[in-house]
Design an enzyme around this catalytic site. Structure first.
Site, PDB file in Angstrom:
ATOM      1  N   CYS A 163     -21.817  -7.251 -58.574  1.00  0.00           N
ATOM      2  CA  CYS A 163     -21.292  -7.208 -59.708  1.00  0.00           C
ATOM      3  C   CYS A 163     -20.825  -5.906 -60.440  1.00  0.00           C
ATOM      4  CB  CYS A 163     -22.149  -8.067 -60.714  1.00  0.00           C
ATOM      5  SG  CYS A 163     -21.307  -9.185 -61.991  1.00  0.00           S
ATOM      6  N   HIS A 223     -23.492 -12.622 -57.640  1.00  0.00           N
ATOM      7  CA  HIS A 223     -25.126 -11.987 -57.347  1.00  0.00           C
ATOM      8  C   HIS A 223     -25.733 -12.774 -56.307  1.00  0.00           C
ATOM      9  CE1 HIS A 223     -25.273  -9.811 -61.228  1.00  0.00           C
ATOM     10  NE2 HIS A 223     -24.348 -10.596 -61.423  1.00  0.00           N
ATOM     11  N   GLU A 247     -28.382 -11.959 -54.880  1.00  0.00           N
ATOM     12  CA  GLU A 247     -29.693 -11.936 -54.918  1.00  0.00           C
ATOM     13  C   GLU A 247     -30.534 -13.070 -55.487  1.00  0.00           C
ATOM     14  OE1 GLU A 247     -27.587 -10.229 -56.836  1.00  0.00           O
ATOM     15  OE2 GLU A 247     -28.495  -9.956 -58.956  1.00  0.00           O
TER      16      GLU A 247
END
Ligand code: GLN
Length: 538
Positions: free
Chosen positions: A381, A507, A509
């Site tokens: 990001c 994202h 994650e």
């Protein structure tokens, strides 16, 4: 009939209620049950998306675009419970909804009160997760028993057992049993007081989970049981894990928690199937390499601010048989001391997401260091946007290039506002949020990692790669290797000729799981391990 487990906490905050709730969810799933997870947060903010990472850690984003408390990250990492906006409510949201109903005249002029209107709203937030296909809903109540703002939530869960029958509800209370060095003793009094608080409002916990540094002896368990009015077998120890949070579920099994829960709820299941988790814990404990990864961010000192990034690195480390030493680097330290000082010797550099100008130049410096020295780089990001700014300035020769987030009128706005974001004034839930599809380019590191052309990843941003610059970037070696399906939004960039330089607008994650690490994290950590082993290149 769906059964309900309510998890409350006492004595102090930060006891790991989220982790314990997630572990319970996982153990019940391993027994073949279908579980839903939920967190009720007593603070008044209407959406967690606008809360400072300093106070609350990261904002966790779901597929549906909800910005939620980071405990939902634990739920997703430990369980298969599908999470939606119905899985996280704050006091602010509950009140907002009650006030909206009042404005619409839905209460027919009645006096609107905490009991029953607010408590009814809380109960319907809980019951909306129940259903024919759901065996157990686990509802975690944020905060600590005794807090003024938790009262309506505790009152609502007390009433819940009246509505659906006590036999369908289980109250689990997590407390702290501190060890006092001076007295050389574990102290049970704080737990007694905390349970006292719950009993005062009519909740008798069924199970106590006691966080402790040292194991509880039989005497302490008996004492807690007697003073807190629970059977001794319902006093479960949860000792601190110095190695990994992923060992928590196994230790709860060893203390009989899952068996106790199903028997108290009258659910008949077989033994839990823990084979794969046991194997995972074994891999976790037996790495073959040790590598170091620098995570360069604005909130380096706060261990929860990039929680999912740290977890994802660990997952990919376990997959690559590598113990990862995460170096939390403050981007302002890079500005102050220079990248050589703070980053030399690392095997990989990751710049995570973020907002605001502070520390940006340090992040850009960190990208340059990794790019020029062939150190694996993963930009996420804001970390992608910094990679684009760095490449523009250093390689494409666009002096003063920047994101318009940091310098509105800069000579080369390589990152700029999404058109739909112009004129947005409300801060909460107004970004490009949630799962969006993307297409990957052939011959890219991204495609090699995912092994498929179409992906879906979660987003949370306002700014975007400026398409006017695609051509000069490509001719200088920064390729766009992922875009939205219509090709209009840049989702991934890579630097040609670098061992592993991948930067993504989304994202990843939020989609990594301990036993199913995210492909890009596997790729990044794999490249860092290769660099580590070929030490001479450094
Ligand atoms: N601040 C940047 C944006 O709004 C990046 C956001 C992020 O990293 N989550 O686009």
């Amino acid at each position: 009939m769906t059964k309900h487990i309510f998890v409350t906490g006492g004595v102090v905050s930060s006891l790991g209620k989220g982790l314990t709730s997630a572990s319970i969810g996982m153990l019940l799933e391993k027994r073949g049950l279908s579980v839903r997870m939920q967190k009720l947060d007593p603070y008044i903010n209407v959406d967690p998306g606008t809360m400072s990472p300093y106070q609350h850690g990261e904002v966790y984003v779901l597929d549906d675009g909800s910005e939620t408390d980071l405990d939902l990250g634990h739920y997703e990492r430990f369980t298969n419970s599908p999470l939606t906006k119905d899985c996280n409510f704050t006091t602010g949201q509950i009140y907002q909804s009650v006030i909206e109903k009042e404005r619409l005249g839905e209460y027919l002029g009645q006096t609107v009160q905490v009991i029953p209107h607010i408590t009814n709203e809380i109960k319907s937030a809980i019951s909306c997760l129940a259903g024919d296909d759901v065996d157990v809903v686990i509802t975690e109540i944020g905060g600590t028993a005794g807090d003024i703002e938790s009262q309506p939530f505790l009152e609502a869960i007390r009433q819940y057992a009246l509505d659906v029958g006590k036999e369908n509800c289980l109250y689990i209370h997590l407390t702290l049993v501190p060890y006092l060095k001076a007295a050389a003793e574990l102290k049970t009094k704080p737990t007694q007081h905390s349970v006292g608080q719950l009993r005062q409002i009519g909740i008798q916990p069924d199970i106590l989970i006691c966080r402790c540094e040292r194991s509880l002896g039989e005497d302490e368990r008996r004492k807690i049981a007697l003073f807190c009015n629970v059977p001794v077998e319902a006093v479960i120890e949860e000792k601190d894990k110095d190695f990994s949070i992923y060992e928590v579920p196994m230790s709860l099994v060893d203390h009989g928690l899952d068996q106790l829960i199903v028997s108290k709820l009258g659910i008949s299941t077989g033994e839990p199937d823990l084979e794969s988790w046991r194997a995972f814990c074994h891999r976790l404990r037996n790495p073959k390499h040790e590598i170091s990864i620098a995570v360069v961010g604005k909130y380096a000192e706060h261990k929860d601010a990039y929680k999912s990034i740290y977890e994802s690195l660990d997952h990919a480390g376990i997959e690559n048989r590598a113990q990862i030493r995460i170096q939390r680097i403050h981007s302002e330290a890079v500005e102050r001391d220079g990248p050589e000082r703070v980053l030399s010797g690392v095997d990989g550099v990751l710049v995570p997401g973020g907002f605001g100008e502070r520390g940006i130049e340090g992040k850009v410096e960190a990208v340059r260091f990794a790019r020029e020295r062939n150190i694996p780089y993963f930009g996420i990001c804001l970390g992608m946007q910094c990679a684009v700014v760095e490449f523009a300035r250093t390689v494409v020769g666009l002096e003063g290039a920047n994101s318009t987030e940091f310098e509105k009128d800069n000579p080369a706005p390589v990152i700029c506002l999404l058109e739909e974001q112009e004129g947005v004034v409300h801060k909460g839930a107004t970004m490009r949020l949630g799962a969006q599809p993307a297409l990957l380019a052939p011959d890219s590191l991204a495609l090699a990692a995912y092994g498929r052309e179409e992906i879906s990843e979660r987003h949370r941003h306002r700014y975007e790669f400026n398409n006017a610059f695609r051509q000069p970037f490509a001719s200088h070696g920064m390729q766009v290797t992922g875009t939205s399906p219509d090709g209009s939004l840049v989702e991934i960039v890579e630097v040609a000729g670098h061992p592993w330089f991948v930067a993504v607008q989304f994202h990843p994650e939020f989609k990594s799981r301990p036993t199913a690490p995210h492909p890009l994290f596997i790729g990044f950590v794999g490249a860092a391990v290769r660099r580590h082993l070929g030490g001479a290149e450094k």
